[in-house]
Design a protein around this motif. Structure first.
Motif, mmCIF file in Angstrom:
data_model
loop_
_atom_site.group_PDB
_atom_site.id
_atom_site.type_symbol
_atom_site.label_atom_id
_atom_site.label_comp_id
_atom_site.label_asym_id
_atom_site.label_seq_id
_atom_site.Cartn_x
_atom_site.Cartn_y
_atom_site.Cartn_z
ATOM 1 N N ASP A 26 0.485 -1.055 -0.104
ATOM 2 C CA ASP A 26 0.082 0.199 -0.120
ATOM 3 C C ASP A 26 0.950 1.026 -0.302
ATOM 4 N N LYS A 27 2.344 1.222 0.752
ATOM 5 C CA LYS A 27 3.152 2.215 1.389
ATOM 6 C C LYS A 27 3.025 3.231 -0.277
ATOM 7 N N ASP A 77 12.073 -0.750 -0.120
ATOM 8 C CA ASP A 77 11.511 -1.180 1.423
ATOM 9 C C ASP A 77 11.025 -0.640 2.508
ATOM 10 N N PRO A 78 11.252 1.676 2.363
ATOM 11 C CA PRO A 78 11.084 2.321 3.049
ATOM 12 C C PRO A 78 10.510 2.532 3.895
ATOM 13 N N MET A 79 10.836 3.258 5.242
ATOM 14 C CA MET A 79 9.835 2.659 5.982
ATOM 15 C C MET A 79 9.590 4.517 7.187
ATOM 16 N N PRO A 80 8.094 4.485 7.243
ATOM 17 C CA PRO A 80 8.330 6.401 7.841
ATOM 18 C C PRO A 80 9.293 6.825 8.763
ATOM 19 N N ILE A 101 6.948 8.214 1.535
ATOM 20 C CA ILE A 101 7.283 7.406 2.147
ATOM 21 C C ILE A 101 7.580 8.073 4.030
ATOM 22 N N VAL A 102 9.227 8.203 3.795
ATOM 23 C CA VAL A 102 9.616 7.973 4.500
ATOM 24 C C VAL A 102 9.292 9.385 4.981
ATOM 25 N N GLY A 108 11.367 11.529 8.132
ATOM 26 C CA GLY A 108 11.851 10.630 7.721
ATOM 27 C C GLY A 108 13.128 12.189 6.800
ATOM 28 N N HIS A 109 14.244 12.000 5.810
ATOM 29 C CA HIS A 109 14.509 12.614 4.811
ATOM 30 C C HIS A 109 15.066 11.516 4.237
ATOM 31 N N VAL A 110 15.178 12.599 2.862
ATOM 32 C CA VAL A 110 16.459 12.273 1.741
ATOM 33 C C VAL A 110 16.946 12.721 1.418
ATOM 34 N N TYR A 111 18.318 12.313 1.786
ATOM 35 C CA TYR A 111 19.646 13.341 1.220
ATOM 36 C C TYR A 111 19.860 12.625 -0.709
ATOM 37 N N SER A 112 19.586 13.403 -1.776
ATOM 38 C CA SER A 112 19.992 12.988 -2.950
ATOM 39 C C SER A 112 21.211 13.587 -3.843
ATOM 40 N N ILE A 113 22.188 12.660 -4.317
ATOM 41 C CA ILE A 113 23.257 13.439 -5.094
ATOM 42 C C ILE A 113 23.016 13.863 -6.191
ATOM 43 N N GLU A 114 23.561 14.505 -7.556
ATOM 44 C CA GLU A 114 23.536 14.565 -8.255
ATOM 45 C C GLU A 114 24.699 15.051 -8.837
ATOM 46 N N ARG A 115 25.427 14.649 -9.690
ATOM 47 C CA ARG A 115 26.588 14.909 -10.349
ATOM 48 C C ARG A 115 26.785 16.107 -11.329
#
Ligand code: SAH
Length: 222
Positions: A26-27, A77-80, A101-102, A108-115
């Motif tokens: 569901d998530k 399978d990320p969790m809140p 989701i998180v 929670g938090h998402v760190y995202s890296i782009e070159r």
């Protein structure tokens, strides 16, 4: 095309991916229903946003097909509440799905890296417009080195193809955490699902896939 029309298209493709078994939880279903993919593709492709295939985002890069985002997110399978590291921000779409989701459900938090700096800027604008900028930090840099500043991570997702598993990413994964990464050669890879438990790494080799190359110190050199 009106906003409602996009929602109808989104719902149709999500229902289809549920029927095929790519979306299991569901998530993931709810996250894919909430994130407006049309806001993450370049303007000329807006009306193709719900065609289930990769689309060009400039600089030779692509936003992944919707089923691939579904498969990767289910495998991760990320969790809140989780702290997630993504390598390869691209359009920011996968980061937004993870943020649903998180972050939206659990702080929670998402760190995202782009070159590619221009793509990082494109992603920031997309995430800002769609209301995810508090949940996602976009960093310009070589993601094969990870992002030690915020380590360790509960989950790490790599959305570009690596010749091997970058060592810094294993180090920055929390014990009990999981990483999903396409590993192989330039033109075909397997999706690896890696669990870190008691200092050991358990690798499961999942489906075949095709991603753009992960370029950097612990990736491809060009
Ligand atoms: N997840 C993205 C799609 C990623 S395409 C989305 O949802 O749209 C892969 C991206 O990885 C490209 O933008 C490419 O520039 C980036 N990339 C390749 N090597 C990288 C590296 N070493 N560090 C960070 N980003 C990298």
């Amino acid at each position: 095309m009106s906003r409602d029309k996009y929602f109808e298209e989104r719902k149709r493709v999500v229902d289809y991916l549920v029927s095929l078994g790519y979306i299991k939880s569901d998530k993931v279903r709810e996250a894919l229903l909430r994130v407006p993919r049309e806001e993450f593709v370049p303007e000329p492709y807006r009306d193709l946003a719900y065609v289930d295939r990769p689309l060009p985002i400039g600089y030779g890069q692509t936003i992944s097909a919707i089923h691939m985002v579904a498969i990767m997110t289910e495998a991760l399978d990320p969790m809140p509440g989780d702290k997630v590291l993504e390598i390869g921000t691209g359009s920011g779409y996968q980061a937004a799905v993870l943020a649903e989701i998180v972050c939206k459900n659990g702080g929670g938090h998402v760190y995202s890296i782009e070159r590619i700096p221009e793509l990082a800027e494109f992603a920031r604008r997309n995430l800002d417009r769609t209301g995810y900028s508090d949940c996602v930090t976009v960093i310009v840099g070589d993601g094969t080195r990870g992002y030690p500043e915020a380590a360790p991570y509960d989950r790490i997702i790599v959305t570009a193809a690596a010749p091997d598993i970058p060592k810094p990413l294993i180090e920055q994964l929390r014990d009990g955490g999981r990483m999903v990464i396409p590993v192989g050669d330039r033109w075909v890879q397997r999706l690896y699902i890696i669990d870190k438990k008691g200092g050991k790494t358990i690798i499961r080799r999942s489906i075949e896939c095709l991603f753009v190359p992960l370029i950097g110190e612990y990736g491809w050199k060009y």
